[in-house]
Design a protein around this motif. Structure first.
Motif, PDB file in Angstrom:
ATOM      1  N   TYR A  57      35.601  44.028  41.029  1.00  0.00           N
ATOM      2  CA  TYR A  57      34.819  42.801  40.838  1.00  0.00           C
ATOM      3  C   TYR A  57      35.791  41.639  41.047  1.00  0.00           C
ATOM      4  N   ASN A  58      35.524  40.804  42.047  1.00  0.00           N
ATOM      5  CA  ASN A  58      36.536  39.843  42.463  1.00  0.00           C
ATOM      6  C   ASN A  58      35.923  38.460  42.686  1.00  0.00           C
ATOM      7  N   HIS A  59      35.564  37.769  41.567  1.00  0.00           N
ATOM      8  CA  HIS A  59      35.028  36.417  41.720  1.00  0.00           C
ATOM      9  C   HIS A  59      35.666  35.411  40.776  1.00  0.00           C
ATOM     10  N   HIS A  60      36.504  35.886  39.846  1.00  0.00           N
ATOM     11  CA  HIS A  60      37.238  34.945  38.994  1.00  0.00           C
ATOM     12  C   HIS A  60      38.397  34.348  39.794  1.00  0.00           C
ATOM     13  N   LEU A  61      38.907  33.228  39.312  1.00  0.00           N
ATOM     14  CA  LEU A  61      39.993  32.531  40.015  1.00  0.00           C
ATOM     15  C   LEU A  61      41.309  32.572  39.240  1.00  0.00           C
ATOM     16  N   ALA A  62      41.295  33.174  38.045  1.00  0.00           N
ATOM     17  CA  ALA A  62      42.510  33.266  37.234  1.00  0.00           C
ATOM     18  C   ALA A  62      42.427  34.544  36.404  1.00  0.00           C
ATOM     19  N   ALA A  63      43.466  34.811  35.607  1.00  0.00           N
ATOM     20  CA  ALA A  63      43.557  36.060  34.834  1.00  0.00           C
ATOM     21  C   ALA A  63      42.292  36.288  33.990  1.00  0.00           C
ATOM     22  N   VAL A  64      41.858  37.542  33.932  1.00  0.00           N
ATOM     23  CA  VAL A  64      40.640  37.912  33.193  1.00  0.00           C
ATOM     24  C   VAL A  64      41.014  38.259  31.751  1.00  0.00           C
ATOM     25  N   ASN A  65      40.314  37.656  30.781  1.00  0.00           N
ATOM     26  CA  ASN A  65      40.675  37.818  29.366  1.00  0.00           C
ATOM     27  C   ASN A  65      39.787  38.774  28.590  1.00  0.00           C
ATOM     28  N   THR A  66      38.488  38.783  28.884  1.00  0.00           N
ATOM     29  CA  THR A  66      37.572  39.612  28.086  1.00  0.00           C
ATOM     30  C   THR A  66      36.544  40.298  28.974  1.00  0.00           C
ATOM     31  N   ILE A  67      36.094  41.469  28.504  1.00  0.00           N
ATOM     32  CA  ILE A  67      34.996  42.205  29.142  1.00  0.00           C
ATOM     33  C   ILE A  67      34.057  42.648  28.022  1.00  0.00           C
ATOM     34  N   THR A  68      32.789  42.286  28.116  1.00  0.00           N
ATOM     35  CA  THR A  68      31.810  42.610  27.072  1.00  0.00           C
ATOM     36  C   THR A  68      30.562  43.197  27.732  1.00  0.00           C
ATOM     37  N   PHE A  69      30.108  44.358  27.250  1.00  0.00           N
ATOM     38  CA  PHE A  69      28.905  44.983  27.816  1.00  0.00           C
ATOM     39  C   PHE A  69      27.668  44.540  27.043  1.00  0.00           C
ATOM     40  N   CYS A  70      26.597  44.218  27.789  1.00  0.00           N
ATOM     41  CA  CYS A  70      25.346  43.740  27.194  1.00  0.00           C
ATOM     42  C   CYS A  70      24.170  44.512  27.782  1.00  0.00           C
ATOM     43  N   GLU A  71      23.021  44.347  27.130  1.00  0.00           N
ATOM     44  CA  GLU A  71      21.764  44.958  27.605  1.00  0.00           C
ATOM     45  C   GLU A  71      21.938  46.450  27.883  1.00  0.00           C
ATOM     46  N   ASP A  72      22.365  47.170  26.851  1.00  0.00           N
ATOM     47  CA  ASP A  72      22.524  48.628  26.942  1.00  0.00           C
ATOM     48  C   ASP A  72      23.475  49.016  28.078  1.00  0.00           C
ATOM     49  N   ALA A  73      24.538  48.220  28.233  1.00  0.00           N
ATOM     50  CA  ALA A  73      25.609  48.471  29.211  1.00  0.00           C
ATOM     51  C   ALA A  73      25.140  48.406  30.665  1.00  0.00           C
ATOM     52  N   THR A  74      23.989  47.763  30.909  1.00  0.00           N
ATOM     53  CA  THR A  74      23.575  47.542  32.301  1.00  0.00           C
ATOM     54  C   THR A  74      24.206  46.259  32.845  1.00  0.00           C
ATOM     55  N   LYS A  75      24.669  45.372  31.941  1.00  0.00           N
ATOM     56  CA  LYS A  75      25.302  44.111  32.352  1.00  0.00           C
ATOM     57  C   LYS A  75      26.695  44.018  31.716  1.00  0.00           C
ATOM     58  N   MET A  76      27.531  43.212  32.361  1.00  0.00           N
ATOM     59  CA  MET A  76      28.904  43.039  31.908  1.00  0.00           C
ATOM     60  C   MET A  76      29.228  41.543  31.936  1.00  0.00           C
ATOM     61  N   VAL A  77      29.713  41.015  30.799  1.00  0.00           N
ATOM     62  CA  VAL A  77      30.095  39.601  30.707  1.00  0.00           C
ATOM     63  C   VAL A  77      31.619  39.526  30.707  1.00  0.00           C
ATOM     64  N   THR A  78      32.191  38.691  31.588  1.00  0.00           N
ATOM     65  CA  THR A  78      33.648  38.564  31.657  1.00  0.00           C
ATOM     66  C   THR A  78      34.047  37.097  31.547  1.00  0.00           C
ATOM     67  N   SER A  79      35.169  36.846  30.873  1.00  0.00           N
ATOM     68  CA  SER A  79      35.693  35.477  30.776  1.00  0.00           C
ATOM     69  C   SER A  79      37.120  35.458  31.297  1.00  0.00           C
ATOM     70  N   SER A  80      37.551  34.262  31.705  1.00  0.00           N
ATOM     71  CA  SER A  80      38.823  34.165  32.411  1.00  0.00           C
ATOM     72  C   SER A  80      39.490  32.826  32.129  1.00  0.00           C
ATOM     73  N   ASP A  81      40.776  32.727  32.486  1.00  0.00           N
ATOM     74  CA  ASP A  81      41.495  31.455  32.369  1.00  0.00           C
ATOM     75  C   ASP A  81      40.937  30.377  33.300  1.00  0.00           C
ATOM     76  N   ASP A  82      40.057  30.771  34.242  1.00  0.00           N
ATOM     77  CA  ASP A  82      39.471  29.765  35.144  1.00  0.00           C
ATOM     78  C   ASP A  82      38.333  28.976  34.487  1.00  0.00           C
ATOM     79  N   LYS A  83      38.118  29.207  33.157  1.00  0.00           N
ATOM     80  CA  LYS A  83      37.107  28.493  32.346  1.00  0.00           C
ATOM     81  C   LYS A  83      35.681  28.888  32.709  1.00  0.00           C
ATOM     82  N   LYS A  84      35.515  29.960  33.483  1.00  0.00           N
ATOM     83  CA  LYS A  84      34.167  30.435  33.821  1.00  0.00           C
ATOM     84  C   LYS A  84      33.863  31.706  33.040  1.00  0.00           C
TER      85      LYS A  84
END
Length: 223
Positions: A57-84
């Protein structure tokens, strides 16, 4: 990245893509798959049995900090130093939602509410922001927790098992508790010396116990 057997303590396998891993999460629906957020802004899925990378998965612009699974693990939420914050369908390398606006700050810690309906992010503007954990993943503007001071540290957030309280450390070594429904600060006290209260966890079975750790190399249990 090392994979250990928890019973024997043996190293079962070692994985690398020659980048620094910042966060690792097992995929909740398949113990053989785990996802790693990297220093080069990529998120990769490894197959623990073969050692192969199965998805990138390659759409962040800086280091990735967190990965969280949602909706019975069908979705994945990620946060990064790029503030997105990005929302992905599992195993599809294009995000389905960008959570980004000019006033947003980086979120180095994210945790899901026990109801699975919301997630909370430790924002570096000294607030804890709350978003839906499904549908539109919209910001819950009325739910905001503040009063603590993060000052660039990735202090953990935790929820009480019943979801009624939020707890977080801060950069001055304090521990803060808030009421989830009202957003009011319930109590705060000094927990650690010589730096931040960096980690906190609520005991899943004994609801009156909270565990914290700090940069003073001490782990404490609070009642």
């Amino acid at each position: 990245i090392r994979l250990w057997d928890t019973e024997s303590g043996e190293v079962l396998n070692t994985f690398t893509n020659r980048r620094v891993p910042y966060v690792v999460q097992f995929y909740p629906r398949d113990n053989n798959l785990f996802v790693v957020g990297m220093s080069d802004a990529k998120i990769v899925t490894f197959d623990a049995t073969t050692g192969e990378i199965t998805q990138e998965y390659n759409h962040h612009l800086a280091a990735v900090n967190t990965i969280t699974f949602c909706e019975d693990a069908t979705k994945m939420v990620t946060s990064s130093d790029d503030k997105k914050v990005l929302v992905w369908e599992w195993d599809i390398g294009v995000p389905i939602k960008y959570i980004s606006d000019p006033t947003m700050h980086s979120m180095p810690a994210i945790v899901k509410h026990p109801s699975d309906r919301f997630w909370a992010g430790q924002s570096l503007d000294n607030t804890i922001c709350v978003y839906q954990a499904s549908d539109r993943y919209s910001l819950q503007r009325k739910k905001k927790f503040s009063g603590h001071n993060i000052a660039g540290y990735a202090c953990d957030i935790a929820f009480s098992p019943n979801g009624k309280f939020v707890v977080s450390g801060d950069s001055d070594g304090k521990l803060f508790f808030w009421d989830w429904n009202s957003g009011k600060n319930y109590r705060k006290f000094h927990a650690h010396e010589k730096g931040p209260t960096i980690g906190c966890a609520w005991h899943p079975i004994e609801p009156s116990l909270v565990v914290t750790c700090g940069w003073d190399a001490v782990i404490k249990v609070w009642e």
